[in-house]
Each structure stands twice: as structure tokens, then as C-alpha cells.
Design a protein around this motif. Structure first.
Motif, PDB file in Angstrom:
ATOM      1  N   SER A  80       0.740  -1.234  -0.141  1.00 34.20           N
ATOM      2  CA  SER A  80       0.045  -0.166   0.052  1.00 34.20           C
ATOM      3  C   SER A  80       0.772   1.299  -0.049  1.00 34.20           C
ATOM      4  O   SER A  80       0.598   2.354  -0.398  1.00 34.20           O
ATOM      5  N   VAL A  81       2.064   1.225   0.781  1.00 35.86           N
ATOM      6  CA  VAL A  81       2.910   2.361   0.850  1.00 35.86           C
ATOM      7  C   VAL A  81       3.494   2.552  -0.408  1.00 35.86           C
ATOM      8  O   VAL A  81       3.529   3.778  -1.009  1.00 35.86           O
ATOM      9  N   PHE A 105       2.851   6.079  -2.854  1.00 35.92           N
ATOM     10  CA  PHE A 105       4.262   6.897  -3.173  1.00 35.92           C
ATOM     11  C   PHE A 105       4.253   6.962  -4.652  1.00 35.92           C
ATOM     12  O   PHE A 105       4.543   8.151  -5.191  1.00 35.92           O
ATOM     13  N   GLU A 106       3.972   5.962  -5.365  1.00 37.52           N
ATOM     14  CA  GLU A 106       3.989   5.946  -6.856  1.00 37.52           C
ATOM     15  C   GLU A 106       3.255   6.856  -7.320  1.00 37.52           C
ATOM     16  O   GLU A 106       3.461   7.782  -8.215  1.00 37.52           O
ATOM     17  N   THR A 107       1.831   7.293  -6.685  1.00 35.57           N
ATOM     18  CA  THR A 107       0.719   8.236  -7.238  1.00 35.57           C
ATOM     19  C   THR A 107       1.258   9.649  -6.804  1.00 35.57           C
ATOM     20  O   THR A 107       1.216  10.185  -7.609  1.00 35.57           O
ATOM     21  N   GLY A 123      10.304   6.632  -0.383  1.00 37.03           N
ATOM     22  CA  GLY A 123      10.996   6.965  -1.652  1.00 37.03           C
ATOM     23  C   GLY A 123      11.293   8.478  -1.827  1.00 37.03           C
ATOM     24  O   GLY A 123      10.955   9.324  -0.912  1.00 37.03           O
ATOM     25  N   LYS A 124      12.142   8.723  -2.736  1.00 39.35           N
ATOM     26  CA  LYS A 124      12.644  10.281  -2.900  1.00 39.35           C
ATOM     27  C   LYS A 124      12.141  10.848  -3.802  1.00 39.35           C
ATOM     28  O   LYS A 124      11.789  10.080  -5.120  1.00 39.35           O
ATOM     29  N   ASP A 141     -10.268   2.212   1.006  1.00 43.02           N
ATOM     30  CA  ASP A 141      -9.866   1.371   1.970  1.00 43.02           C
ATOM     31  C   ASP A 141      -8.294   1.088   1.730  1.00 43.02           C
ATOM     32  O   ASP A 141      -7.870   0.682   0.676  1.00 43.02           O
ATOM     33  N   LEU A 142      -7.639   1.337   2.676  1.00 46.36           N
ATOM     34  CA  LEU A 142      -6.304   1.209   2.789  1.00 46.36           C
ATOM     35  C   LEU A 142      -5.715  -0.041   2.753  1.00 46.36           C
ATOM     36  O   LEU A 142      -4.728  -0.488   1.980  1.00 46.36           O
TER      37      LEU A 142
END
Length: 545
Positions: free
Chosen positions: A326-327, A331-333, A353-354, A423-424
Motif C-alpha cells: 500500500s505504501v 508513493f507511486e501516485t 522513496g525520494k 480502503d487502505l
């Protein structure tokens, strides 16, 4: 009597009269107030401490017992911090991790509270057995004029009023619920007031399906309450059973002077009758004027030409509790957005991520950030405090609820048009991205929260003023027993009028019985007497033949 003597008497009388009325209207200042907040939840502590800060600012001498260093405080508040051990912190964190891996529901919440997170309840007793707390009442030089205790499945703490021989005030982090209602005799209205498992848009009545779900949800909570009551009796006796002057637990339950509830029914709903002892202080933690942000955050937001997003999943849920998949999707989004993002992340050495548009922070001045004009969206776990702050500052929300009241808060904000729920546990990148796009591009969400913000701010007294006035009122009137609801002193049978209904049923039964006997008697007299002789005469004729 000389004219001079008469003038002197008149002047004295006027002075005494003025002194009397001045004494009646002067606010209470310099009272010694004790706050006992044993729940190991930082978000709960923020609400409780905001109320205590208001009292400190009003000139009271405030002492606070808590299990972690509070984020909200005041220079004149004396803090007594009794923290959990490192091992206990690990156990709580493990419980949170388990909850984050389950589909959010009222059943799972109760199951975890009574199972893996039962330490949240049991550990609070240990805090009150700690020498740092017991010294407060064993030292006879300590004198407190009122005690405020934070409620979180720890109702045995109603004994604090008797322990310190002063009025007792309950602080609760949400709208009145069944146990809080019982503490001050507030009527429980199952057909009108939704429980934690039913979300209803403000101003709307529950339909049949919702009322049915509300009934079963309330019934489940009552069973949990019965179970907790057995523990409360044991804990009460364990803590104070050997103190000679302590009143019984049953008597202590009737001694709550006020219930400070973090709600505002006029705007949030549901509109319902409350007894005078229920004081709504919704948004107590929100500042009327935000504090300056740290320089890096201020510059980051000021330079957000396309707007900014705040992401925080609260203080109870740690970053490590969330599924790595999920994380990664979050981040990707977020890293591909043109908006800047402030992301609450606990472990700054190991971030998701950076990205040039993401600023990670282990702690956030959430209320102050939401007040910034460039914040366009709040991605939240839908905790009560965060939702209130977002609505106050008119920011739409993307809710990722995990447990407790969060799913209900998320559903309610969706129904009210303030945001979207995802929903997470089952989060997908496409759904997450589409939700963010909808919230940022569709102005209806911002329009709805702006309308709510006007209602939420429009009050005769601010939340802080309400706390100060009503606590002073209780102090002035030595507990204000005169405004206590009679329901506090009534058992379930009397409060539900069951004895009256039983009596009326008995009277109706007796009346029906008497009526039956009278009618039967009249029938026999009027009709039954003529038929019998004829029957006997016919029998005699048969015998003759």
C-alpha cells in the motif's frame, strides 16, 4: 438618628450589596485542577490537553498526569508523565499492525479492544498505582478543587472525585455515546442517534435498515459495556478498596458534574436533546489564529504554485503498521503529481522513496498546516480530530480509515459530500489516483466543506470559552449538583418506565378479570336461569314414558 449616621449606614449597605453581587459574578481564578489522562493515545491527549490549556490560560493552577509528553501544553501546566515500558510500546505497536491488516468493521474493533489491544484498557490501572500518582493523594498538603479525567473504557476512574474530595469532570474525544450518556443521565435515543456503526448525513433521519443496524450495534456495545463493568468493579476495588473514606463504585458513578464532548451537533449532527451537563467543545484543539510553521514547511507550502496535499494517518498508526504494498502504491501516485505533498512518516531514515515534490516529517503541526491557503486536499485516516480540523479549514478529504470510529467518520464525510473513502487494506494505485484527481478538480467538495466551516465556526462561545465557563460554573457551585439529570439516580426499570407499564398491565388485567366475572354473573342471571328448568322438565317427561 443624625443625618451623618444615616448616610454612613446607607453607604455601608450599598457597599455590602455591591460586594455581594460582585462576588456572585466574579469568575473563579486560581483553582487547583488535576487532569488524569491515562489513555496511551496521542490524539486523545491533544483533545484533553487543549481543554486543560484553556483552563491554564484562564488563570487556574493545572496539574496533568499522562502517559506521554503532550504536544499541547502551557508554561504553567505541571506535567507528571508515567510512560509505558519499551516492551509495552512494542505490544501496542503489534496490536496496531494487526488491526491495519484487517478489514475495518465494528466487530473487528471490539474484538481487538478485548483482545490484542486490551492493554490499552488494563495499562491505565497501572498508571494510577504508580508512586508518582499515589503521592498526589497521599500527600495531605495537595488540595484539588476539581478533577478532569479522560474517558477511554476506564469508567472506574469516576472514583477520582471521591479520592480527592472534589467535583469530577469527564472529558471524551467524540460525541456523547452510551457510557458517557449514562454518566450524566443523558437520554439514549436509539431511533434518533446513530451509533459507531451507522453513518447518517447531518439533518437526515435513519431509515428502517439503518435503525435496525443501529439497534444491533447499540446492543453489541451494551454487551461490551456489561463486560467492562465487571472489570471496572474489580479495578475500582483494586485501586481504592482499602481507603476508608472512599465511596462505593455505584455511588461514585453518580458524581460526574460535567461531560466535555468533542462534538458540535448543530453542524455535525445528529441534532438531539442533551442534558445541561453535556458540554460540546468540538474543535477545542483548533487555534483561532494558527501558529507560524517551521521555516522548511512554510517555504515548501508558500512555493507550491499548483497547491499542496497533506498526508497523515494519525498518531496511533505508525508508518511501519501499513502494508508495504500500500505504501508503495501511495508513493507511486503522489510522486507523479504536480502538487507538493507533506507526508507524515515516522522513520525518516527509511522513507518510501525520494521525490522533489514530497516532504517527509515525523511530526506535523497538523492544524497549522491545514490552515495554509495552498493546502487543497487532506489524505487522512479519518480520526475525529483530523476530520474536525480539515472541515474547520474547509479542506476536502480522501479518507483511508483503519479502525475504531474512523470507518464511520469516513462514511459520514462521503455522505455529506466532503470527500471520498478508499480502503487502505485493498488500496489500488488507479483508484487512489482517480480519487485524488476527482477531489482536486471537482469544486463541489470544496464548496460543501466551506459551507460546513461557516456552521462549525458560528457559536455563541468558542470551545475554549465553553470549557472555562462551565468548569468555573462547577467550581462556583461546588459540583453543580442542581443541574444533574434525575436519570443518574434511576435504575433501568424506573428510567424505562417498566414498573409503570407493569402496573398498568396489572390494573388492566384485574379490570378485565372483574369485568369478565361481572358479565358472566349477569349473563347467568339474565339468560342462564330460564333454560335449566325447561331442561329438567323435559327429562322428567322422558322418565314418565
Amino acid at each position: 438618628m443624625s443625618q451623618q449616621t444615616g448616610s454612613l449606614i446607607s453607604c455601608t449597605f450599598v457597599c455590602l450589596l455591591l460586594a455581594f453581587f460582585a462576588g456572585q459574578s466574579l469568575p473563579v481564578e486560581g483553582a487547583n485542577i488535576l487532569g488524569v489522562f491515562t489513555s496511551h493515545s496521542p490524539s486523545h491527549l491533544i483533545i484533553h490537553m487543549s481543554a486543560m490549556k484553556a483552563l491554564a490560560e484562564a488563570g487556574h493552577n493545572v496539574t496533568v498526569v499522562c502517559t506521554s509528553v503532550p504536544k499541547v501544553t502551557h508554561k504553567s501546566i505541571k506535567q507528571i508523565v508515567i510512560p509505558l515500558t519499551e516492551e509495552e510500546e512494542k505490544q501496542l505497536n503489534a496490536g496496531m499492525t494487526g488491526m491495519a491488516k484487517e478489514k475495518p468493521s465494528i466487530i473487528n474493533t471490539f474484538k481487538n479492544l478485548l483482545g490484542s489491544l486490551s492493554m490499552y484498557i488494563d495499562k491505565q490501572v497501572d498508571v494510577l498505582e504508580d508512586k508518582r500518582f499515589t503521592d498526589l493523594y497521599k500527600n495531605k498538603d495537595n488540595k484539588f478543587d476539581a478533577v478532569v479525567f479522560g474517558f477511554f473504557f476506564n469508567y472506574y476512574q469516576v472514583g477520582l472525585g471521591s479520592l480527592f474530595n472534589c467535583p469530577l469532570i469527564l472529558s471524551w474525544t467524540s460525541a456523547p455515546m452510551s457510557i458517557v450518556d449514562e454518566s450524566v443521565g443523558n437520554p439514549e435515543l436509539i431511533a434518533l442517534v446513530p451509533s459507531m456503526n451507522v453513518a447518517v448525513k447531518p439533518g437526515q433521519a435513519m431509515n428502517f435498515k439503518q435503525r435496525l443496524a443501529n439497534y444491533f450495534g447499540t446492543t453489541l456495545f451494551r454487551f461490551i459495556g456489561f463486560y467492562l463493568e465487571t472489570k471496572n468493579v474489580v479495578f475500582y476495588d483494586r485501586l481504592w478498596g482499602k481507603i476508608p473514606d472512599m465511596i462505593s463504585y455505584d455511588e461514585a458513578k453518580k458524581n460526574v458534574s460535567l461531560a466535555l464532548c468533542n462534538s458540535h451537533a448543530i453542524s455535525e449532527g445528529p441534532v438531539r436533546p442533551n442534558v445541561p451537563a453535556v458540554i460540546e467543545i468540538g474543535g477545542i484543539q483548533i487555534k483561532e489564529k494558527p501558529d507560524p510553521l517551521p521555516q522548511d514547511m512554510q517555504e515548501f507550502l508558500d512555493n507550491a504554485k499548483n497547491g499542496a496535499i497533506l498526508l497523515s494517518l494519525g498518531s496511533n498508526l505508525k508508518s511501519e503498521n501499513v502494508k508495504p504494498e500500500s505504501v508503495e502504491k501511495i508513493f507511486e501516485t503522489l510522486s507523479k503529481l504536480k502538487q507538493r505533498v507533506i507526508w507524515k512518516w515516522d522513520d525518516l531514515k527509511h522513507t518510501p522513496g525520494k521525490s522533489a515534490n514530497i516532504l517527509y516529517k515525523s511530526w506535523l503541526p497538523q492544524d497549522d498546516i491545514l490552515a495554509h491557503p495552498n493546502i487543497k486536499l487532506f489524505i487522512t485516516h479519518a480520526g475525529k480530530g483530523g476530520v474536525a480540523e480539515s472541515l474547520y479549514h474547509a479542506k476536502p478529504m480522501l479518507a483511508l480509515p483503519v479502525f475504531a470510529d474512523q470507518p464511520n467518520n469516513a462514511d459520514k464525510l462521503v455522505q455529506s459530500g466532503y470527500g471520498i473513502r478508499v480502503d487502505l487494506l485493498t488500496l489500488e494505485a488507479d483508484e487512489f489516483k482517480a480519487s485524488i484527481k476527482e477531489l482536486l478538480q471537482n469544486p463541489i467538495y470544496t464548496k460543501n466543506v466551506q459551507a460546513f466551516s461557516k456552521l462549525y465556526r458560528d457559536r455563541p462561545m468558542s470551545a475554549r470559552e465553553s470549557v472555562v465557563y462551565w468548569v468555573n460554573y462547577v467550581l462556583r457551585h461546588h459540583g453543580a449538583a442542581h443541574m444533574q439529570s434525575p436519570l443518574v439516580h434511576m435504575n433501568f426499570i424506573a428510567a424505562s418506565n417498566l414498573d409503570v407499564y407493569a402496573f398498568l398491565a396489572f390494573v388492566l388485567f384485574i379490570a378485565s378479570l372483574i369485568s369478565f366475572v361481572v358479565l358472566r354473573f349477569c349473563y347467568r342471571k339474565c339468560c342462564g336461569g330460564k333454560g335449566k328448568p325447561q331442561k329438567s322438565s323435559q327429562k322428567s317427561k322422558v322418565k314418565k314414558h
